[in-house]
Design a protein around this motif. Structure first.
Motif, PDB file in Angstrom:
ATOM      1  N   GLY A  60       5.808  -3.687 -13.011  1.00  0.00           N
ATOM      2  CA  GLY A  60       6.546  -4.540 -12.105  1.00  0.00           C
ATOM      3  C   GLY A  60       5.865  -4.695 -10.763  1.00  0.00           C
ATOM      4  O   GLY A  60       4.948  -3.935 -10.420  1.00  0.00           O
ATOM      5  N   THR A  61       6.315  -5.712 -10.019  1.00  0.00           N
ATOM      6  CA  THR A  61       5.787  -5.985  -8.685  1.00  0.00           C
ATOM      7  C   THR A  61       6.916  -6.444  -7.768  1.00  0.00           C
ATOM      8  O   THR A  61       7.935  -6.960  -8.233  1.00  0.00           O
ATOM      9  CB  THR A  61       4.738  -7.128  -8.688  1.00  0.00           C
ATOM     10  OG1 THR A  61       5.393  -8.359  -9.036  1.00  0.00           O
ATOM     11  CG2 THR A  61       3.594  -6.865  -9.638  1.00  0.00           C
ATOM     12  N   VAL A  62       6.700  -6.276  -6.485  1.00  0.00           N
ATOM     13  CA  VAL A  62       7.522  -6.919  -5.471  1.00  0.00           C
ATOM     14  C   VAL A  62       6.667  -7.047  -4.217  1.00  0.00           C
ATOM     15  O   VAL A  62       5.844  -6.172  -3.934  1.00  0.00           O
ATOM     16  CB  VAL A  62       8.844  -6.172  -5.172  1.00  0.00           C
ATOM     17  CG1 VAL A  62       8.620  -4.849  -4.449  1.00  0.00           C
ATOM     18  CG2 VAL A  62       9.815  -7.062  -4.398  1.00  0.00           C
ATOM     19  N   ILE A  63       6.838  -8.138  -3.520  1.00  0.00           N
ATOM     20  CA  ILE A  63       6.201  -8.294  -2.211  1.00  0.00           C
ATOM     21  C   ILE A  63       7.278  -7.995  -1.175  1.00  0.00           C
ATOM     22  O   ILE A  63       8.339  -8.628  -1.168  1.00  0.00           O
ATOM     23  CB  ILE A  63       5.638  -9.715  -2.016  1.00  0.00           C
ATOM     24  CG1 ILE A  63       4.552  -9.990  -3.044  1.00  0.00           C
ATOM     25  CG2 ILE A  63       5.094  -9.873  -0.589  1.00  0.00           C
ATOM     26  CD1 ILE A  63       4.062 -11.436  -3.065  1.00  0.00           C
ATOM     27  N   ALA A  64       6.993  -7.005  -0.329  1.00  0.00           N
ATOM     28  CA  ALA A  64       7.923  -6.565   0.709  1.00  0.00           C
ATOM     29  C   ALA A  64       7.279  -6.840   2.061  1.00  0.00           C
ATOM     30  O   ALA A  64       6.645  -5.971   2.649  1.00  0.00           O
ATOM     31  CB  ALA A  64       8.230  -5.078   0.530  1.00  0.00           C
ATOM     32  N   GLY A  65       7.422  -8.073   2.532  1.00  0.00           N
ATOM     33  CA  GLY A  65       6.787  -8.481   3.778  1.00  0.00           C
ATOM     34  C   GLY A  65       7.700  -8.285   4.969  1.00  0.00           C
ATOM     35  O   GLY A  65       8.920  -8.442   4.870  1.00  0.00           O
ATOM     36  N   PHE A  66       7.112  -7.925   6.091  1.00  0.00           N
ATOM     37  CA  PHE A  66       7.872  -7.734   7.324  1.00  0.00           C
ATOM     38  C   PHE A  66       7.117  -8.429   8.440  1.00  0.00           C
ATOM     39  O   PHE A  66       5.937  -8.163   8.670  1.00  0.00           O
ATOM     40  CB  PHE A  66       8.036  -6.246   7.622  1.00  0.00           C
ATOM     41  CG  PHE A  66       8.834  -5.956   8.861  1.00  0.00           C
ATOM     42  CD1 PHE A  66      10.157  -6.360   8.970  1.00  0.00           C
ATOM     43  CD2 PHE A  66       8.265  -5.282   9.927  1.00  0.00           C
ATOM     44  CE1 PHE A  66      10.904  -6.083  10.122  1.00  0.00           C
ATOM     45  CE2 PHE A  66       8.998  -4.996  11.072  1.00  0.00           C
ATOM     46  CZ  PHE A  66      10.321  -5.396  11.162  1.00  0.00           C
ATOM     47  N   ASP A  67       7.805  -9.326   9.136  1.00  0.00           N
ATOM     48  CA  ASP A  67       7.145 -10.094  10.194  1.00  0.00           C
ATOM     49  C   ASP A  67       7.450  -9.558  11.584  1.00  0.00           C
ATOM     50  O   ASP A  67       7.151 -10.196  12.583  1.00  0.00           O
ATOM     51  CB  ASP A  67       7.531 -11.574  10.096  1.00  0.00           C
ATOM     52  CG  ASP A  67       9.030 -11.833  10.272  1.00  0.00           C
ATOM     53  OD1 ASP A  67       9.760 -10.922  10.732  1.00  0.00           O
ATOM     54  OD2 ASP A  67       9.467 -12.941   9.960  1.00  0.00           O
ATOM     55  N   GLY A  68       8.047  -8.369  11.654  1.00  0.00           N
ATOM     56  CA  GLY A  68       8.411  -7.777  12.927  1.00  0.00           C
ATOM     57  C   GLY A  68       9.851  -8.053  13.314  1.00  0.00           C
ATOM     58  O   GLY A  68      10.393  -7.440  14.227  1.00  0.00           O
ATOM     59  N   TRP A  69      10.489  -8.972  12.604  1.00  0.00           N
ATOM     60  CA  TRP A  69      11.874  -9.324  12.886  1.00  0.00           C
ATOM     61  C   TRP A  69      12.725  -9.253  11.628  1.00  0.00           C
ATOM     62  O   TRP A  69      13.793  -8.688  11.615  1.00  0.00           O
ATOM     63  CB  TRP A  69      11.921 -10.726  13.492  1.00  0.00           C
ATOM     64  CG  TRP A  69      13.296 -11.233  13.779  1.00  0.00           C
ATOM     65  CD1 TRP A  69      14.192 -10.725  14.676  1.00  0.00           C
ATOM     66  CD2 TRP A  69      13.942 -12.341  13.175  1.00  0.00           C
ATOM     67  NE1 TRP A  69      15.353 -11.454  14.661  1.00  0.00           N
ATOM     68  CE2 TRP A  69      15.226 -12.468  13.753  1.00  0.00           C
ATOM     69  CE3 TRP A  69      13.563 -13.264  12.200  1.00  0.00           C
ATOM     70  CZ2 TRP A  69      16.116 -13.454  13.389  1.00  0.00           C
ATOM     71  CZ3 TRP A  69      14.451 -14.256  11.846  1.00  0.00           C
ATOM     72  CH2 TRP A  69      15.715 -14.344  12.438  1.00  0.00           C
ATOM     73  N   ARG A  70      12.240  -9.851  10.543  1.00  0.00           N
ATOM     74  CA  ARG A  70      13.005  -9.930   9.306  1.00  0.00           C
ATOM     75  C   ARG A  70      12.165  -9.409   8.149  1.00  0.00           C
ATOM     76  O   ARG A  70      10.956  -9.574   8.118  1.00  0.00           O
ATOM     77  CB  ARG A  70      13.398 -11.384   9.051  1.00  0.00           C
ATOM     78  CG  ARG A  70      14.179 -11.686   7.823  1.00  0.00           C
ATOM     79  CD  ARG A  70      15.671 -11.455   7.875  1.00  0.00           C
ATOM     80  NE  ARG A  70      16.376 -11.942   9.028  1.00  0.00           N
ATOM     81  CZ  ARG A  70      16.940 -13.133   9.162  1.00  0.00           C
ATOM     82  NH1 ARG A  70      16.852 -14.033   8.207  1.00  0.00           N
ATOM     83  NH2 ARG A  70      17.593 -13.444  10.245  1.00  0.00           N
ATOM     84  N   CYS A  71      12.846  -8.804   7.214  1.00  0.00           N
ATOM     85  CA  CYS A  71      12.207  -8.291   5.997  1.00  0.00           C
ATOM     86  C   CYS A  71      12.371  -9.348   4.902  1.00  0.00           C
ATOM     87  O   CYS A  71      13.470  -9.865   4.699  1.00  0.00           O
ATOM     88  CB  CYS A  71      12.882  -7.003   5.567  1.00  0.00           C
ATOM     89  SG  CYS A  71      12.982  -5.757   6.862  1.00  0.00           S
ATOM     90  N   HIS A  72      11.282  -9.642   4.226  1.00  0.00           N
ATOM     91  CA  HIS A  72      11.286 -10.686   3.200  1.00  0.00           C
ATOM     92  C   HIS A  72      10.836 -10.110   1.868  1.00  0.00           C
ATOM     93  O   HIS A  72       9.822  -9.420   1.799  1.00  0.00           O
ATOM     94  CB  HIS A  72      10.338 -11.823   3.583  1.00  0.00           C
ATOM     95  CG  HIS A  72      10.630 -12.420   4.924  1.00  0.00           C
ATOM     96  ND1 HIS A  72      11.633 -13.334   5.128  1.00  0.00           N
ATOM     97  CD2 HIS A  72      10.056 -12.213   6.133  1.00  0.00           C
ATOM     98  CE1 HIS A  72      11.661 -13.676   6.409  1.00  0.00           C
ATOM     99  NE2 HIS A  72      10.716 -13.004   7.034  1.00  0.00           N
ATOM    100  N   LEU A  73      11.556 -10.430   0.812  1.00  0.00           N
ATOM    101  CA  LEU A  73      11.231  -9.970  -0.536  1.00  0.00           C
ATOM    102  C   LEU A  73      10.877 -11.165  -1.412  1.00  0.00           C
ATOM    103  O   LEU A  73      11.623 -12.150  -1.460  1.00  0.00           O
ATOM    104  CB  LEU A  73      12.419  -9.214  -1.131  1.00  0.00           C
ATOM    105  CG  LEU A  73      12.746  -7.902  -0.421  1.00  0.00           C
ATOM    106  CD1 LEU A  73      14.175  -7.481  -0.700  1.00  0.00           C
ATOM    107  CD2 LEU A  73      11.759  -6.830  -0.845  1.00  0.00           C
ATOM    108  N   TYR A  74       9.750 -11.040  -2.075  1.00  0.00           N
ATOM    109  CA  TYR A  74       9.263 -12.088  -2.965  1.00  0.00           C
ATOM    110  C   TYR A  74       8.706 -11.439  -4.229  1.00  0.00           C
ATOM    111  O   TYR A  74       8.303 -10.284  -4.225  1.00  0.00           O
ATOM    112  CB  TYR A  74       8.097 -12.873  -2.336  1.00  0.00           C
ATOM    113  CG  TYR A  74       8.353 -13.422  -0.976  1.00  0.00           C
ATOM    114  CD1 TYR A  74       8.931 -14.683  -0.810  1.00  0.00           C
ATOM    115  CD2 TYR A  74       8.015 -12.705   0.157  1.00  0.00           C
ATOM    116  CE1 TYR A  74       9.157 -15.200   0.453  1.00  0.00           C
ATOM    117  CE2 TYR A  74       8.232 -13.216   1.419  1.00  0.00           C
ATOM    118  CZ  TYR A  74       8.797 -14.460   1.565  1.00  0.00           C
ATOM    119  OH  TYR A  74       9.017 -14.965   2.823  1.00  0.00           O
ATOM    120  N   ARG A  75       8.606 -12.200  -5.254  1.00  0.00           N
ATOM    121  CA  ARG A  75       7.901 -11.840  -6.467  1.00  0.00           C
ATOM    122  C   ARG A  75       8.334 -10.519  -7.095  1.00  0.00           C
ATOM    123  O   ARG A  75       7.512  -9.753  -7.567  1.00  0.00           O
ATOM    124  CB  ARG A  75       6.385 -11.810  -6.211  1.00  0.00           C
ATOM    125  CG  ARG A  75       5.739 -13.167  -6.285  1.00  0.00           C
ATOM    126  CD  ARG A  75       5.966 -13.678  -7.677  1.00  0.00           C
ATOM    127  NE  ARG A  75       5.264 -14.920  -7.908  1.00  0.00           N
ATOM    128  CZ  ARG A  75       5.805 -15.914  -8.593  1.00  0.00           C
ATOM    129  NH1 ARG A  75       7.004 -15.811  -9.083  1.00  0.00           N
ATOM    130  NH2 ARG A  75       5.134 -17.001  -8.802  1.00  0.00           N
TER     131      ARG A  75
END
Length: 142
Positions: A60-75
């Protein structure tokens, strides 16, 4: 759960991840190419999380991106033969732990409307659709 481990992807994982998404992910994205995934791994080395079994089998995979303000989950994608065994839950737990370490306070997830089986997994993990929000998209490349 038999020797499942979560780790961050590195540059040597890009080809395996792209091949995995063709089998396990619902639909494709404009950034599902070598350049896009390489940029992700280079810019934020901890964002692309992989779930693997002891023999190196990608589950499995998940992209756990953080831009300094909001956490974003993709894939969030799980191998079809490994679904409903806790792989997605383990990935989301690892992503949320990453967000907490980075100071994130709220996460949003990109989930295809037509991917009904994924809706169950997201709800089980405590996420809920937000019908008052609409997703607006503009591809920046052809």
């Amino acid at each position: 759960m038999e020797d499942l481990r979560i780790r961050a992807a590195g540059p040597s994982d890009v080809d395996a991840v792209l091949a995995f998404w063709k089998v396990a992910a619902e639909g494709t994205s404009i950034s599902d190419d070598r350049d896009g995934v390489e940029r992700l791994v280079a810019r934020d080395p901890g964002a692309l999380l992989l779930a693997e079994y002891g023999d190196g089998e990608l589950a499995g995979t998940v992209i756990a991106g953080f831009d300094g303000w909001r956490c974003h989950l993709y894939r969030l994608a799980v191998c079809p033969e490994r679904r409903r065994r806790g792989v997605g839950t383990a990935l989301l737990t690892a992503a949320e732990e990453r967000f907490a370490r980075l100071g994130g306070r709220r996460a949003d997830a990109m989930v295809l409307d037509r991917n009904a089986p994924a809706h169950h997994a997201w709800r089980a993990a405590g996420y809920a659709p937000q019908p008052q929000w609409s997703r607006w998209v503009k591809p920046l490349t052809d």
